[in-house]
Design an enzyme around this catalytic site. Structure first.
Site, PDB file in Angstrom:
ATOM      1  N   HIS A  16      39.056  39.978  45.276  1.00 51.21           N
ATOM      2  CA  HIS A  16      39.586  39.932  46.644  1.00 51.21           C
ATOM      3  C   HIS A  16      40.270  41.239  47.043  1.00 51.21           C
ATOM      4  O   HIS A  16      40.410  41.506  48.248  1.00 51.21           O
ATOM      5  CB  HIS A  16      40.627  38.820  46.760  1.00 51.21           C
ATOM      6  CG  HIS A  16      40.083  37.503  47.186  1.00 51.21           C
ATOM      7  ND1 HIS A  16      39.249  37.351  48.271  1.00 51.21           N
ATOM      8  CD2 HIS A  16      40.284  36.249  46.688  1.00 51.21           C
ATOM      9  CE1 HIS A  16      38.952  36.068  48.417  1.00 51.21           C
ATOM     10  NE2 HIS A  16      39.564  35.383  47.468  1.00 51.21           N
ATOM     11  N   MET A  72      46.538  33.322  44.638  1.00 47.61           N
ATOM     12  CA  MET A  72      46.493  33.953  45.955  1.00 47.61           C
ATOM     13  C   MET A  72      46.451  35.463  45.798  1.00 47.61           C
ATOM     14  O   MET A  72      47.255  36.049  45.079  1.00 47.61           O
ATOM     15  CB  MET A  72      47.721  33.528  46.770  1.00 47.61           C
ATOM     16  CG  MET A  72      47.803  34.194  48.137  1.00 47.61           C
ATOM     17  SD  MET A  72      46.390  33.744  49.175  1.00 47.61           S
ATOM     18  CE  MET A  72      46.296  35.198  50.223  1.00 47.61           C
ATOM     19  N   GLU A  73      45.526  36.102  46.539  1.00 50.49           N
ATOM     20  CA  GLU A  73      45.169  37.507  46.338  1.00 50.49           C
ATOM     21  C   GLU A  73      46.052  38.496  47.069  1.00 50.49           C
ATOM     22  O   GLU A  73      45.580  39.575  47.478  1.00 50.49           O
ATOM     23  CB  GLU A  73      43.719  37.721  46.781  1.00 50.49           C
ATOM     24  CG  GLU A  73      43.454  37.562  48.282  1.00 50.49           C
ATOM     25  CD  GLU A  73      43.092  36.165  48.710  1.00 50.49           C
ATOM     26  OE1 GLU A  73      42.563  35.998  49.827  1.00 50.49           O
ATOM     27  OE2 GLU A  73      43.320  35.217  47.926  1.00 50.49           O
ATOM     28  N   GLU A  94      40.500  36.630  42.060  1.00 49.61           N
ATOM     29  CA  GLU A  94      41.579  37.230  42.851  1.00 49.61           C
ATOM     30  C   GLU A  94      41.516  38.748  42.849  1.00 49.61           C
ATOM     31  O   GLU A  94      41.809  39.390  43.872  1.00 49.61           O
ATOM     32  CB  GLU A  94      42.937  36.754  42.325  1.00 49.61           C
ATOM     33  CG  GLU A  94      43.135  35.253  42.329  1.00 49.61           C
ATOM     34  CD  GLU A  94      42.875  34.603  43.677  1.00 49.61           C
ATOM     35  OE1 GLU A  94      43.130  35.263  44.711  1.00 49.61           O
ATOM     36  OE2 GLU A  94      42.418  33.451  43.703  1.00 49.61           O
TER      37      GLU A  94
END
Length: 868
Positions: free
Chosen positions: A313, A275-276, A310
């Site tokens: 992102h 998750m970024e 990621e």
């Protein structure tokens, strides 16, 4: 966010509690949050204090924001005490004050408490090494479980965060740490972080525990890779990758990394792949931790690719964020498209450009369904939002971007992307903002191409007929929407605007044309009777050549088509078979011609389809002949490579692994099976005895013929290697390959036992659902344990993976069974996924009905022993 991708799963969804989640009214706009958290591991709860600076757009007595699973203690707005009205359905809280608030700046002050849940969402509880951790996952709509908030991506604000934690623990958040002071309670200390730049709520990160970090630097930006203390020795490779990638992106985007520091943290229990979060990326450990001296090529590529996704992102998603979740592709598609660019520069020997082609094939397989969706799909509820994190948002969007990039030119496209980022930095954007800017910069019709692909579902198929006419080639093209299920009604006409790039023979530069009509005729310089119309395999479409042209291309493919183009040709022809446009013998002629191809990706493409045919399409009574053909075509190639074999590069080891599994299982080779059991025994005793790239295939084939004694060795080994993710999952993912019914039952019971992390439970269930010998037992188990599974698996993993794995059935009866079960047991966040699974089952049944006899006929007429 990086989806979880497995051999059984083409899409990643999330399970959320039913909610309407209507959009907020927009009368109040947040500008800055000040947040304080105090997690308590004795009660698995946390206390919170919050101040939100907002701008009221009009006078009001009420302000509505999001809140879920929050217990309010006190709320004040500009000093006025507010009453709180909760709407559990909408996941909102409405604050009402006695006197009207004027338009303009307003301060909301809140004290509250929440639960450190066990569902891997919001601010939640993780466990490892006999202790607890508090960590977070806010995307897509779970920040509201950690703090009352305007939990929509367009409401960007700054966040000043502090945490009061146990004195033995550390804390990590989005900003750099600016202070660490004792207290205020005995045995506690308070860690305060610098305010962030403007960002969306779903990007907030909170981590508390005994994390330890390895430090580095990319230019002026400090970079850390953090883990639990027992795994710090596995963080070096990830740090090297992160530093290289950050430097690459700084140069590519022409915009320096926009945040102060970059922390990358491995989390013991994590639902997504990664998750970024702005400046504090969180990872599932198996996608972050690797020993570079002993890791397999797949592990190193996965770590580097997920890392790159990621970090990309931080620009696409964090710096520039979509306005609403219907444009999630502006985040995920762009990060997927960018991810392999730094890897290609860092490790050219990995041939990641072929991974891009394979990723597009993944998207095409979903887009071939009637129950696909457009890239931009209207969503409102959490269930709908979570469901669009699929191969359309990721792989299809990336494939379309690669096609456009190839058409306009890489440098021109890069300049368009950089201009878009600079124009919308720290703000929000929609699809039109992107393609309007790139069209302006490049001067090419990017807007027409992108809107064609973004706003209509499905994928085009081009029917190609080419013939020489003097020194030119006349190419006639017919396009229509592709349907992957034979016998289904033709989809409605919907022409695409798309660039078509021809590869002419002999080797010559590609010639590109934009087409937009159902029927077009093009004249291409040079005589190319078998023109390949998808140069580089970067076009997002299927191509239908005549069977004669496919065979002609197959005869000269090794000399005239690149590896990417050979992959594209294999994919196209497989789907011509799947759709009933061609008989399967055409594909097997092509596969046989490419059986000795030295590219690992080509070997994988062939063997995965051979395995599918072996499982579903071989007629009764002809299994032995099919196995003979597999051994005749692929065992001599494997023998030359050797088992285990130490020669060649890592890609050669990847190719060897694909051949071992194909010849050992689908070729039924007693020799390979016996050798696999011997090598598996040695690996269990000493993992260094076997290449980590080959080890999974060896353990699979050994388990395929394995007994209870070997199963016991696998389970015992799992307990010994829990601190090494690669070794653990090498053994763990082999358990579904045991065929003995008693051992399958043990695997099913093991999957829901405390010995298996909830993040991994669905992997075992899906693994058995994917195997022909385990499918019925696993489905019976899933149905009988459904209530327990719903409670156990939580969010962002689990149930949707199981839903997708049911697509491995292949009969009309099972299609009815699956549809009926989920009608009685609905999964709101996987409604489309259920339809897709049922459609895949029906498609497989139709394929078997149409192609089984054709495969039998082909087998009857082909030599099963001679090499190609």
């Amino acid at each position: 966010m990086r989806r979880l991708v497995s051999p059984w799963l083409f899409l990643f969804l999330a399970l959320a509690a039913p909610a309407r989640a209507d959009r907020l009214p927009g009368t109040a706009v947040p500008e800055a949050y000040t947040l304080w958290f105090a997690p308590d591991f004795t009660t698995d709860t946390f206390r919170g204090r919050e101040t939100i600076a907002v701008q009221l757009r009009e006078p009001a007595r009420q302000i509505t924001l999001h809140a879920a699973e929050i217990e309010f203690t006190d709320v004040r707005i500009e000093g006025q005490p507010a009453t709180v009205a909760l709407d559990a359905g909408d996941e909102t809280a409405t604050f009402t004050v006695p006197r009207e608030l004027p338009a303009g700046p307003v301060r909301i002050e809140i004290t509250y408490s929440g639960v450190l849940n066990d569902k891997l969402r919001g601010f939640y509880l993780s466990k490892a090494n006999g202790r607890k951790y508090a960590v977070s996952q806010m995307e897509a709509t779970d920040a509201r479980r950690a703090f009352p908030s305007f939990d929509e991506p367009a409401y960007k604000a700054t966040f000043a965060i502090s945490l009061t934690i146990d004195e033995r623990d550390t804390a990590i958040s989005n900003g750099p740490q600016i202070s660490d002071t004792p207290g205020p309670d005995p045995g506690k200390h308070t860690v305060t972080f610098a305010p962030t730049k403007k960002m969306s709520t779903y990007l907030v990160a909170l981590l508390v525990g005994d994390f330890t970090c390895r430090e580095g630097k990319a230019g002026a930006t400090p970079v850390r890779v953090c883990s639990t203390p027992d795994r710090k020795h596995l963080t070096g490779f990830a740090l090297d990758a992160a530093v290289q990638q950050l430097q690459f992106y700084n140069e590519y985007y022409g915009v320096e990394y926009p945040f102060t520091k970059l922390d990358i943290i491995g989390v013991p229990d994590f639902a997504a792949g990664a998750m970024e979060n702005t400046g504090a990326i969180t990872f599932r450990e198996q996608y972050l931790l690797a020993d570079p001296d002993h890791a397999s090529l797949e592990t190193k590529k996965n770590v580097a690719a997920v890392m790159s996704h990621e970090i990309a992102h931080q620009w696409f998603g964090d710096l520039v964020t979509m306005k609403w979740w219907d444009d999630i592709w502006l985040n995920e598609g762009f990060a997927t498209w960018m991810a392999n660019k730094p890897l290609a520069a860092w490790k050219p020997e990995w041939r990641v450009e072929l991974d891009d082609v394979q990723a597009t094939q993944t998207a095409l397989s979903l887009d071939a369904l009637r129950n696909t969706r457009a890239i931009r799909t209207q969503v409102e509820t959490p269930e709908q939002i979570n469901e669009v994190f699929d191969a359309i948002a990721y792989e299809k969007s990336a494939g379309v971007l690669r096609m456009v990039e190839n058409y306009v030119g890489k440098e021109a496209f890069r300049q368009g992307v950089a201009s878009y980022i600079k124009k919308h930095a720290y703000g929000n954007a929609a699809a039109e903002d992107f393609w309007t800017e790139v069209t302006r910069v490049t001067g090419k019709p990017v807007d027409r191409i992108m809107s064609s692909y973004v706003d209509q579902p499905g994928v085009p198929v081009l029917r190609v007929a080419s013939a020489c006419q003097g020194s030119s080639t006349i190419v006639r093209l017919h396009q229509e929407r592709f349907s992957g299920t034979p016998g289904t009604p033709a989809p409605a006409a919907q022409p695409w605007t798309m660039p078509i790039c021809f590869k002419e023979f002999p080797d010559s530069p590609a010639s590109c044309h934009v087409i937009s009509k159902a029927e077009e005729t093009l004249t291409v310089p040079g005589c190319a009777a078998n023109a390949y119309v998808n140069a580089g395999s970067v076009g997002y479409f299927f191509t239908e050549y005549s069977p004669e042209d496919v065979r002609a291309l197959a005869r000269k493919a090794r000399g005239t088509l690149s590896a990417a183009e050979r992959l594209g040709l294999l994919g196209d022809e497989w789907w011509m078979v799947r759709s009933g446009r061609h008989d399967i013998g055409v594909f097997f002629d092509l596969a046989g011609a490419l059986a000795t191809d030295t590219e690992a990706a080509v070997t994988d493409s062939i063997t995965s389809r051979v395995a599918y045919a072996g499982e579903y399409l071989v007629p009764q009574g002809q299994q032995a002949k099919f196995q003979q053909w597999v051994r005749g075509r692929f065992k001599p190639v494997l023998d030359r490579l050797g088992v285990p074999g130490t020669g060649g590069d890592e890609l050669a080891a990847t190719r060897r692994a694909a051949l071992v599994e194909t010849v050992g299982i689908w070729g039924g080779s007693p020799e390979v099976q016996a050798r696999a059991r011997e090598l598996a025994g040695k690996y269990i005793a000493d993992p260094a005895s076997l290449s980590p790239t080959l080890a999974p295939a060896i353990l699979h084939v050994a388990a395929y013929g394995g007994d209870a004694a070997l199963y016991e060795q696998y389970v015992a080994r799992l307990e010994k290697v829990k601190s090494d993710p690669e070794q653990y999952y090498t053994v763990f993912n082999a358990l579904p390959y045991f065929r003995d019914p008693a051992l399958m039952k043990r695997t099913l019971d093991y999957a829901v036992s405390p010995a298996v992390r909830t993040q991994d439970t669905a992997t075992l269930l899906a693994g058995l659902l994917a195997r022909p010998w385990g499918r019925e037992a696993a489905w019976t188990f899933v149905k009988s344990q459904w209530t327990r599974l719903i409670s156990l698996l939580g969010t962002f993993q689990g149930i949707p993976i199981v839903v997708a794995a049911t697509s491995n059935f292949c009969s009309a009866e099972r299609a009815v069974d699956v549809r009926t079960f989920f009608a009685k047991n609905p999964v709101p966040s996987a409604e489309r996924g259920i339809k897709q699974s049922v459609e895949r089952i029906e498609s497989c049944a139709a394929l078997e009905s149409r192609q089984s006899a054709a495969l039998g006929k082909w087998l009857a007429g082909v030599s099963v022993s001679a090499e190609p």
